[in-house]
Design a protein around this motif. Structure first.
Motif, mmCIF file in Angstrom:
data_model
loop_
_atom_site.group_PDB
_atom_site.id
_atom_site.type_symbol
_atom_site.label_atom_id
_atom_site.label_comp_id
_atom_site.label_asym_id
_atom_site.label_seq_id
_atom_site.Cartn_x
_atom_site.Cartn_y
_atom_site.Cartn_z
ATOM 1 N N HIS A 65 -9.014 -2.347 6.389
ATOM 2 C CA HIS A 65 -8.562 -2.333 5.115
ATOM 3 C C HIS A 65 -8.602 -1.023 4.699
ATOM 4 N N HIS A 66 -8.299 -0.889 3.194
ATOM 5 C CA HIS A 66 -8.152 0.498 2.560
ATOM 6 C C HIS A 66 -9.557 0.567 1.619
ATOM 7 N N ARG A 67 -9.669 1.597 1.077
ATOM 8 C CA ARG A 67 -10.796 2.085 0.239
ATOM 9 C C ARG A 67 -10.119 2.955 -0.711
ATOM 10 N N ILE B 102 0.861 -1.029 0.103
ATOM 11 C CA ILE B 102 0.100 -0.022 0.039
ATOM 12 C C ILE B 102 0.839 1.290 -0.011
ATOM 13 N N ILE C 232 -6.712 7.238 -1.776
ATOM 14 C CA ILE C 232 -6.795 6.016 -0.928
ATOM 15 C C ILE C 232 -6.904 6.248 0.648
ATOM 16 N N ASN C 233 -8.137 5.662 1.121
ATOM 17 C CA ASN C 233 -8.590 6.175 2.299
ATOM 18 C C ASN C 233 -8.650 4.724 3.102
ATOM 19 N N VAL C 234 -9.186 5.038 4.452
ATOM 20 C CA VAL C 234 -9.433 3.877 5.356
ATOM 21 C C VAL C 234 -10.761 3.458 5.138
ATOM 22 N N SER C 235 -10.965 2.058 4.953
ATOM 23 C CA SER C 235 -12.401 1.499 4.877
ATOM 24 C C SER C 235 -13.236 1.737 6.117
ATOM 25 N N ASP D 22 -13.815 -1.394 -2.099
ATOM 26 C CA ASP D 22 -13.888 -1.459 -0.894
ATOM 27 C C ASP D 22 -14.308 -2.605 -0.455
#
Length: 358
Positions: free
Chosen positions: A308-310, A206, A300-303, A337
């Motif tokens: 996980h990521h989003r 990531i 790219i963000n936090v899920s 996501d």
């Protein structure tokens, strides 16, 4: 009476500076202003003339001596200090001519030697792959050498070893093709050359920050496939092939950046300025058709589950000009996501899918 006193003073001064009294101390303790200007006092000059005549005898006395040693030569003619003081413009013209003469001499001295291409090709055999750009910037002949097929073939043979796991197109029996030779050699170095392979191993799954070099990139191709993760769980891999849009420049503004015509086949690369955005998700996600569209936003963000990521992509039908915000209703939004990994692979990466028929 005043004129006689002045004459006596000069006469006494000249007598005091006789041959027996002209010592190193007279020059060591001289006036700094005189030393800086480079002119000799008339009294000291007369004393030196007397000393030379006494040492050389009668033959030296017969030679005509200049009346003033402080005269300067301008335009091949001798002029005294009084004439120079009366005509200050001659000083300026003399200074300008001296400067122009010095500039011409410096230009002629900085021309240097022009070595043939064979010497530069021999020196290129000792250049490391990471120093090729520095070597090409030395001069035009050095850059021309880096465009030849002989340079890239020698570079490949120097770092090739039998244990290297290479694709079919990058093996020795196929690498001798002139078409795309430079691109194939660069790809093979990321399989064989240890500094390049270790550089790729340090890249995280990531990215620490959202890549900004994908702005206004055009999506050339899109596909997805099902894969198996480390824990044997099924995953889905979404691949977006983008072509970076370089800034426009004036036509023929940099002709030296293009390789010579006889080496165009060596420098041919269909994947030039291309990269692959590879997003691996835990579930299958439906994505609309985005081929031919331009990427305007990539985040790219936090899920939502905080584990996980989003990934969010916004693509437009046309490129967005600098300084303007894209309109959401005109583009297509793609949200992935939850995301397991995000990788950005350049065209020279070993896992970048390139055509074996190149």
């Amino acid at each position: 009476m005043r004129k006689k006193r002045r004459g006596r003073r000069v006469k006494d001064r000249g007598e005091s500076l006789s041959t027996a009294r002209v010592t190193v101390e007279d020059y060591a303790n001289s006036d700094p202003a005189v030393v800086k200007s480079g002119r000799v006092r008339k009294a000291v000059a007369n004393a030196i003339q007397k000393e030379v005549k006494s040492l050389c005898g009668l033959e030296a006395s017969l030679v005509p001596v200049e009346e003033d040693l402080s005269s300067t030569i301008v335009n091949g003619q001798c002029e005294s200090d009084s004439d120079m003081a009366e005509n200050p413009q001659t000083l300026l013209s003399a200074g300008k001519k001296k400067r122009s003469k010095r500039n011409k001499e410096s230009l002629h001295s900085n021309i240097g030697d022009d070595y043939p291409l064979d010497i530069w090709l021999m020196l290129a055999s000792y250049i490391r792959p990471e120093d090729i750009v520095k070597f090409a910037l030395i001069c035009k002949n050095a850059w021309t050498v880096t465009c030849t097929a002989a340079f890239w073939m020698r570079l490949y043979k120097r770092h090739y070893h039998i244990d290297a796991l290479l694709p079919v197109r990058l093996r020795p029996e196929c690498i001798e093709k002139l078409r795309c030779l430079r691109a194939c050699v660069i790809r093979s170095l990321f399989h064989m050359y240890e500094p390049f392979t270790s550089r790729l191993a340090k890249n995280p799954t990531i990215p620490e920050s959202t890549p900004s070099n994908l702005a206004n990139s055009k999506c050339l191709l899109f596909w997805c496939r099902k894969t198996i993760g480390v824990r044997q769980e099924p995953m889905w891999e979404f691949n977006f092939k983008f072509q970076k849009q370089l800034p426009r420049c004036k036509k023929n503004s940099h002709p030296a950046l293009c390789p010579p015509t006889r080496y165009e086949e060596v420098h041919t690369n269909p994947d030039q300025d291309c990269c692959l955005l590879q997003v691996t998700t835990l579930n299958f996600i439906f994505i609309p058709v985005v081929m031919g569209m331009t990427l305007s936003c990539f985040t790219i963000n936090v899920s939502t589950d905080m584990r996980h990521h989003r990934v969010r992509l916004v693509l437009q039908d046309s490129p967005v000009l600098n300084g303007k915000k894209p309109r959401g209703e005109q583009g297509v939004q793609v949200v992935l996501d939850p995301v397991h990994s995000v990788r950005l692979l350049d065209w020279w990466h070993p896992q970048y899918p390139f055509s074996h028929m190149a």
